[in-house]
Design an enzyme around this catalytic site. Structure first.
Site, short mmCIF file in Angstrom:
data_model
loop_
_atom_site.label_atom_id
_atom_site.label_comp_id
_atom_site.label_asym_id
_atom_site.label_seq_id
_atom_site.Cartn_x
_atom_site.Cartn_y
_atom_site.Cartn_z
N ASP A 15 0.80 -1.23 0.00
CA ASP A 15 0.00 0.00 0.00
C ASP A 15 0.84 1.28 0.00
OD1 ASP A 15 -2.29 -1.65 0.12
OD2 ASP A 15 -1.96 -1.87 2.27
N LYS A 18 2.51 1.51 -5.37
CA LYS A 18 3.16 0.84 -6.51
C LYS A 18 2.34 0.99 -7.78
CE LYS A 18 3.20 -3.17 -4.33
NZ LYS A 18 2.83 -2.70 -3.00
N GLY A 44 -4.26 -4.97 -3.82
CA GLY A 44 -5.22 -3.98 -4.31
C GLY A 44 -4.44 -2.77 -4.79
N HIS A 45 -4.37 -2.60 -6.09
CA HIS A 45 -3.64 -1.45 -6.64
C HIS A 45 -4.64 -0.38 -7.06
CE1 HIS A 45 0.23 -3.86 -7.72
NE2 HIS A 45 0.01 -3.76 -6.43
N GLN A 175 2.16 -6.57 -2.50
CA GLN A 175 2.54 -6.58 -1.08
C GLN A 175 3.88 -5.85 -0.87
OE1 GLN A 175 1.39 -10.00 -2.32
NE2 GLN A 175 -0.52 -8.95 -2.01
P1 IMP Z 1 -2.81 -12.78 2.86
O1 IMP Z 1 -1.78 -12.38 1.89
O2 IMP Z 1 -4.21 -12.49 2.45
O3 IMP Z 1 -2.62 -14.20 3.33
O4 IMP Z 1 -2.59 -11.88 4.18
C1 IMP Z 1 -1.40 -11.95 4.97
C2 IMP Z 1 -1.04 -10.59 5.51
O5 IMP Z 1 -0.62 -9.75 4.44
C3 IMP Z 1 -2.19 -9.83 6.18
O6 IMP Z 1 -1.66 -9.04 7.22
C4 IMP Z 1 -2.73 -8.95 5.06
O7 IMP Z 1 -3.42 -7.83 5.53
C5 IMP Z 1 -1.43 -8.57 4.39
N1 IMP Z 1 -1.58 -8.23 2.96
C6 IMP Z 1 -1.76 -9.08 1.93
N2 IMP Z 1 -1.83 -8.42 0.77
C7 IMP Z 1 -1.67 -7.12 1.07
C8 IMP Z 1 -1.60 -5.94 0.28
O8 IMP Z 1 -1.69 -5.95 -0.96
N3 IMP Z 1 -1.42 -4.77 0.95
C9 IMP Z 1 -1.26 -4.72 2.30
N4 IMP Z 1 -1.32 -5.81 3.09
C10 IMP Z 1 -1.51 -6.99 2.47
MG MG Z 2 -2.62 -2.25 -1.96
#
Ligand code: IMP
Ligand code: MG
Length: 333
Positions: A15, A18, A44-45, A175
């Site tokens: 977040d 990117k 989520g972009h 991420q």
């Molecule tokens: P998962 O990837 O859904 O398994 O989540 C694992 C951890 O990564 C959690 O704390 C999510 O909130 C975080 N997370 C996963 N994808 C994103 C992202 O795109 N942005 C911010 N946090 C993320």
């Molecule tokens: Mg995002």
């Protein structure tokens, strides 16, 4: 044949903007391909295109400019949600189907993974079945894109990038470093690699990488189950000013101050050549210029002092840095 590849990596916990940087770089028009190299529907972009807001999860931002875009083999993909996302982008007038491809080796997120993930309370996942898809992949019991998608949506990155035509690729990560399966704060991490190494795993030889663009934000955010936010009268203001609510889940993001120690570590491990630091305007609106360096929280008077100090420390401590760009929301970079 690969002419060169530029890689976008996140130096914090996701977040950081990117999507915005990828969007801006695509607009310059030098890339023949854009590849997403890790993650799935958890990403989520948020992109502002000609004043309109779009949120993408699986689809690389290249489709907005009609650039051939690939969901790389390091990603996992949910066919139902992907179809919904294609339709949403088509409504925006983009010719998605003509430009979007999935590497045939990419793993598939099944409905039962989403159901299992929706019960998670330990990590605070995005409930998109991401971890389960990677688990099955590594357990060698997964389903791959090549097993279920129509051939016209599939691509083989090897044939595409190592054939007769010259290609210039933008690798778009999801991420961030603090969520990397190995480098992050395990178990509060995601299930994929979020470093430049992840792009290499998607079929680009390391010596073809030209720029490694690290993205950070002028403060930190994190979404998930671990306590992250400390006490500060400013954090609620930052959350509101910065719109710090998850693009995928709508959850409020926890806030903390810019951590130079962590950004330097992420920059050096990724070998970044360029850094973009986004959302400086949020600190300017709130009027608080705090940072953490060598474990100590410190405060500076104003925006320019903040920029100067951070630029100096990063330049001194990051081996491969060439440029640092500060950016404000939401359009310019
Ligand atoms: P998962 O990837 O859904 O398994 O989540 C694992 C951890 O990564 C959690 O704390 C999510 O909130 C975080 N997370 C996963 N994808 C994103 C992202 O795109 N942005 C911010 N946090 C993320
Ligand atoms: Mg995002």
């Amino acid at each position: 044949m690969i002419n060169y590849a530029d890689v976008i990596v996140d130096l914090q916990a996701g977040d950081t903007g990117k999507g915005k940087v990828a969007h801006t770089k695509c607009a310059i028009g030098v890339y023949s391909h854009v590849v997403r190299y890790n993650g799935g529907g958890n990403a989520g972009h948020t992109i502002y295109h000609k004043g309109e807001k779009f949120v993408t999860h699986f689809i690389p931002v290249g489709v907005i400019y009609g650039i051939k875009s690939i969901i790389g083999l390091g990603c996992v993909v949910d066919p139902v949600k992907l179809e919904e996302e294609i339709i949403e982008l088509e409504k925006g007038g983009f010719n998605v189907r003509e430009n979007l491809f999935i590497d045939k080796r990419c793993h598939v997120i099944l409905p039962k993974y989403v159901e299992e993930d929706s019960k998670d309370v330990k990590i605070g996942t995005t409930k998109t079945g991401n971890g389960q898809a990677y688990r099955e992949k590594h357990n060698r019991t997964g389903v791959r894109a090549g097993d279920i998608f129509p051939p016209d949506m599939l691509i083989d990155i090897y044939e595409e990038f190592h054939g007769e035509n010259w290609v210039e690729i933008l690798f778009e990560g999801a991420q961030g470093f603090e969520l990397d399966i190995d480098w992050g704060d395990y178990p509060y991490v995601t299930s994929s690699h979020c470093t430049v190494g992840s792009a290499v795993l998607n079929g680009v030889p390391p010596q073809k990488i030209r720029k490694i663009i690290g993205i950070a934000k002028a403060y930190r955010t994190y979404v998930g189950a671990k306590p992250f936010e400390t006490d500060s009268e400013y954090f609620e203001m930052i959350r509101e000013e910065g719109g710090e609510f998850g693009a995928t889940t709508g959850r409020p993001r926890q806030i903390n101050w810019f951590n130079l120690d962590d950004v330097i570590k992420a920059a050096n491990i990724n070998g970044v050549t360029d850094i973009v630091i986004n959302k400086l305007d949020v600190l300017e609106k709130v009027g608080a210029f705090h940072y953490v360096y060598k474990g100590e929280e410190c405060v500076l008077e104003n925006s320019q002092d903040f920029i100067d100090f951070i630029d100096t420390v990063i330049t001194k401590n990051c081996y491969s840095i060439v440029s640092i760009v500060w950016s404000r929301s939401p359009y310019e970079i």
